[in-house]
Design a protein around this motif. Structure first.
Motif, PDB file in Angstrom:
ATOM      1  N   SER A 148       0.830  -1.158  -0.064  1.00 45.15           N
ATOM      2  CA  SER A 148       0.025  -0.162   0.010  1.00 45.15           C
ATOM      3  C   SER A 148       0.846   1.092  -0.005  1.00 45.15           C
ATOM      4  O   SER A 148       2.033   1.261   0.045  1.00 45.15           O
ATOM      5  CB  SER A 148      -0.935  -0.004   1.223  1.00 45.15           C
ATOM      6  N   ARG A 149       0.426   2.547   0.084  1.00 42.44           N
ATOM      7  CA  ARG A 149       1.266   3.661   0.049  1.00 42.44           C
ATOM      8  C   ARG A 149       2.150   3.790   1.096  1.00 42.44           C
ATOM      9  O   ARG A 149       3.236   4.432   1.104  1.00 42.44           O
ATOM     10  CB  ARG A 149       0.149   4.799   0.063  1.00 42.44           C
ATOM     11  N   LEU A 168       6.711  -3.543   6.541  1.00 37.44           N
ATOM     12  CA  LEU A 168       7.688  -2.580   6.292  1.00 37.44           C
ATOM     13  C   LEU A 168       7.069  -1.627   5.973  1.00 37.44           C
ATOM     14  O   LEU A 168       6.098  -1.378   5.146  1.00 37.44           O
ATOM     15  CB  LEU A 168       8.751  -2.816   5.260  1.00 37.44           C
ATOM     16  N   PHE A 169       7.243  -0.317   6.902  1.00 35.86           N
ATOM     17  CA  PHE A 169       6.735   0.806   6.475  1.00 35.86           C
ATOM     18  C   PHE A 169       7.520   1.850   5.780  1.00 35.86           C
ATOM     19  O   PHE A 169       8.733   2.023   5.919  1.00 35.86           O
ATOM     20  CB  PHE A 169       6.475   1.575   8.260  1.00 35.86           C
ATOM     21  N   GLY A 190       2.488  10.290   6.466  1.00 35.27           N
ATOM     22  CA  GLY A 190       1.540   9.505   7.187  1.00 35.27           C
ATOM     23  C   GLY A 190       2.092   8.102   7.492  1.00 35.27           C
ATOM     24  O   GLY A 190       1.624   7.506   8.509  1.00 35.27           O
ATOM     25  N   ALA A 191       3.269   7.645   7.058  1.00 39.08           N
ATOM     26  CA  ALA A 191       3.586   6.299   7.251  1.00 39.08           C
ATOM     27  C   ALA A 191       3.974   6.268   8.745  1.00 39.08           C
ATOM     28  O   ALA A 191       3.744   5.125   9.426  1.00 39.08           O
ATOM     29  CB  ALA A 191       4.692   6.028   6.260  1.00 39.08           C
ATOM     30  N   LYS A 233      11.409   1.163  10.076  1.00 38.61           N
ATOM     31  CA  LYS A 233      10.556   0.516  11.243  1.00 38.61           C
ATOM     32  C   LYS A 233       9.807  -0.632  10.400  1.00 38.61           C
ATOM     33  O   LYS A 233       9.302  -0.820   9.376  1.00 38.61           O
ATOM     34  CB  LYS A 233       9.400   1.655  11.625  1.00 38.61           C
ATOM     35  N   ALA A 234       9.590  -1.729  11.074  1.00 38.07           N
ATOM     36  CA  ALA A 234       8.839  -2.907  10.902  1.00 38.07           C
ATOM     37  C   ALA A 234       8.221  -3.424  11.970  1.00 38.07           C
ATOM     38  O   ALA A 234       8.588  -3.359  13.029  1.00 38.07           O
ATOM     39  CB  ALA A 234       9.822  -3.842  10.185  1.00 38.07           C
ATOM     40  N   ILE A 235       7.014  -4.137  11.576  1.00 40.28           N
ATOM     41  CA  ILE A 235       6.286  -5.057  12.752  1.00 40.28           C
ATOM     42  C   ILE A 235       6.329  -6.666  12.292  1.00 40.28           C
ATOM     43  O   ILE A 235       5.767  -6.666  11.196  1.00 40.28           O
ATOM     44  CB  ILE A 235       4.720  -4.578  13.030  1.00 40.28           C
TER      45      ILE A 235
END
Length: 604
Positions: free
Chosen positions: A314-315, A335-336, A342-343, A380-382
């Motif tokens: 996504s964006r 992964l952001f 806005g990320a 940054k990642a979750i």
């Protein structure tokens, strides 16, 4: 009857209302009335139903309401009432429904509550009540729903609960209850939902009755519970053996140790030699690796961010499938795209939600990585558990996902998915403080585990509602996904649970018709909602997904259409009422879908 509910009336309720001596029904709910409840309402001796919920009323509940000795429905929820629950409310025995939830009531639950022998539904959740659960509850033998969630109750569950033979729902979660979970819960034939989460229960979990279905029992947050058998459905450690068994096993060990000690010693020496050679190269264990993963770990797990490993994008972020070194389990790594506007806020929002929620139908994070990449850029990642069955979108629109012939949902599966999503939203809206609104519910964000259990995910747009309604954090621009956004959301209204309720309606209609709300046929004012509502109920079969009957016999289809499909579509259409205040809450939606689910599986 005086029915003036769901308006914008404000000010105080006039005390002269007590002059309406012949009044049987008084409904002032869903307005903006403030001030205290007039004590003169106690003069309405013929009153059967009193609805004052969803206002801004404050002060104490007047004891004079106990004079309304013909009252059988009393709804005072979602106000700012305080002080104790007056024992005078229980002077009569006619009450069958009492809802005092979502206020600021204090003190203990009056013992006189046992006098309500005809009481069917009691909800005093989300208050500040303390003390023990009264033994007198056992006298309310007709009770079918009991909700005491989110108070400060202590002590154990009284044995008198075993007298509640007709009980269908018990919610004692988020209190300070202690002791063992009583075995008699397993013998309650009509019990359908049991929530004991976030207390201090300990000891073995019962194994029979409702405890054979972990999807309707919530025991999370009771860290001292244990499973009494290895075959338990609950993910708790096994209970320690009794002392007698331990002594017997100890004697057995004394007898068998000598014959094998020499062999074991020789084997250990051999293994120790091999391990010593490899010690310098030994990798950290899986548990330690997952607690703290580096940028390098994630790059390796995703084959250097290979496009082959990318699941979706996504964006603001991309999701990769991966496997960490020295581990066999797959994970999903989000992964952001921090360079996108806005990320970063999306990452923070998602972390906040994952940190404050625990529910079987919400995704659970394995770990979080916040660091820099090789070029010293923020990274940054979750990391999540991998959902083996992908998203609901993949099952509903197979042509867009390689047209897999196996991805066809049966009638029962669609009903179970609807139930799981509804339970997730009910938890977010009604069981969290402050409430949580997803703001982007759609099939892409409804993930399916290996056993087809729903996990609602992607909380990058989610909002915890302000404790002060109308606060600036509740005001939003248009977020979410076109086709699932509630009409009022597009006009800059405050975020509310009604936004999710509307999206849930679209999701249900998409599941039943197999059509996206953005399909090409929806032009010139035609929408998915209008397509279904125009066919409802007589020609409903003409707009349903032709794959709905997959895997079932024709008689079962008839049962589903007559007993379940029409009521399910009716619930969905109610969820899309233009005004958010006219839409049912997710608690009511859950109850309706649960009833439909049981009706279907009773025959199929």
């Amino acid at each position: 009857m005086l029915a003036m509910g769901q308006n914008l009336l404000s000010g105080v309720i006039p005390s002269l209302i007590g002059n309406l001596g012949h009044l049987i029904v008084l409904n002032l709910s869903g307005n903006k009335f403030s001030g205290q409840i007039p004590s003169t309402i106690g003069n309405l001796s013929r009153l059967n139903k009193l609805y004052l919920h969803n206002n801004e009323l404050s002060g104490n509940i007047p004891a004079t309401l106990g004079n309304c000795n013909q009252l059988y429905m009393l709804e005072l929820s979602f106000n700012s009432l305080e002080g104790p629950i007056p024992s005078e409310l229980f002077n009569g025995t006619t009450l069958i429904g009492l809802d005092l939830s979502n206020n600021y009531l204090t003190g203990s639950i009056p013992l006189q509550i046992g006098g309500l022998i005809q009481l069917l539904r009691l909800d005093i959740s989300f208050n500040k009540l303390s003390g023990q659960v009264p033994l007198s509850f056992g006298e309310c033998v007709e009770l079918s729903s009991l909700r005491l969630r989110s108070n400060m109750l202590n002590g154990s569950i009284p044995r008198s609960f075993s007298n509640l033979k007709s009980i269908e729902q018990i919610d004692l979660s988020q209190n300070s209850l202690v002791g063992k979970i009583p075995e008699f819960f397993a013998n309650m034939d009509y019990l359908q939902q049991l929530d004991l989460s976030m207390n201090y229960f300990e000891g073995p979990i019962p194994t029979g009755g409702i405890f054979q279905n972990h999807s309707v029992v919530n025991l999370e947050g009771n860290d001292e519970l244990c499973a009494s058998a290895a075959t338990t459905l609950f993910q708790f450690p096994l209970c320690p053996m009794s002392s007698a068994v331990e002594r017997k096993n100890a004697l057995l060990l004394v007898k068998i140790i000598p014959p094998i000690a020499i062999a074991l010693l020789s084997f250990i020496c051999f293994v120790f030699t091999l391990l010593k050679r490899r010690q310098a190269q030994a990798a950290p264990c899986y548990k330690e690796t997952m607690k703290k993963v580096s940028y390098s770990d994630i790059i390796k797990a995703t084959s250097w961010l290979s496009p082959v490993n990318k699941i979706s994008s996504s964006r603001t972020g991309s999701i990769y499938i991966g496997r960490f070194e020295f581990d066999t389990d797959l994970v999903a790594i989000k992964l952001f795209h921090l360079e996108e506007n806005g990320a970063h806020d999306s990452f923070v929002a998602e972390c906040e939600v994952l940190r404050n929620t625990r529910h079987r139908n919400l995704v659970k994070a394995v770990t979080v990585c916040s660091t820099v990449d090789l070029e010293n850029n923020e990274f940054k990642a979750i990391v999540f558990d991998f959902m083996a069955n992908g998203s609901l979108d993949m099952w509903l629109h197979t042509k867009l996902h390689h047209n897999s012939p196996k991805r066809v949902l049966s009638l029962g599966q669609r009903l179970r998915i609807a139930m799981d999503v509804a339970l997730a939203l009910d938890y977010m809206h009604n069981q969290l403080t402050p409430p949580l609104v997803h703001c982007d519910l759609k099939p892409d964000n409804v993930l399916l585990d290996y056993d087809m259990t729903v996990r609602v995910g992607d909380f990058g747009s989610a909002r915890f509602l302000s404790s002060v309604p109308g606060g600036p954090e509740d005001l939003v621009g248009v977020e979410g996904t076109i086709g699932y956004i509630a009409p009022e959301y597009c006009m800059g209204y405050q975020v509310s649970p009604g936004c999710d309720v509307y999206a849930f309606e679209i999701l249900i209609l998409e599941m039943l018709t197999g059509r996206r709300p953005t399909d090409a046929i929806f032009t010139d004012g035609l929408s998915l909602h209008k397509l279904v509502s125009s066919a409802f109920p007589g020609t409903l079969g003409e707009v349903l997904d032709p794959h709905l009957s997959h895997g079932h016999t024709h008689p079962c289809d008839k049962v589903f259409m007559r007993r379940c499909m029409v009521p399910l579509v009716e619930v969905a259409l109610l969820c899309s009422m233009e005004s958010p205040k006219d839409r049912p809450g997710m608690g009511e939606v859950c109850a309706r879908i649960l009833s439909l689910k049981e009706a279907f599986f009773e025959f199929c």
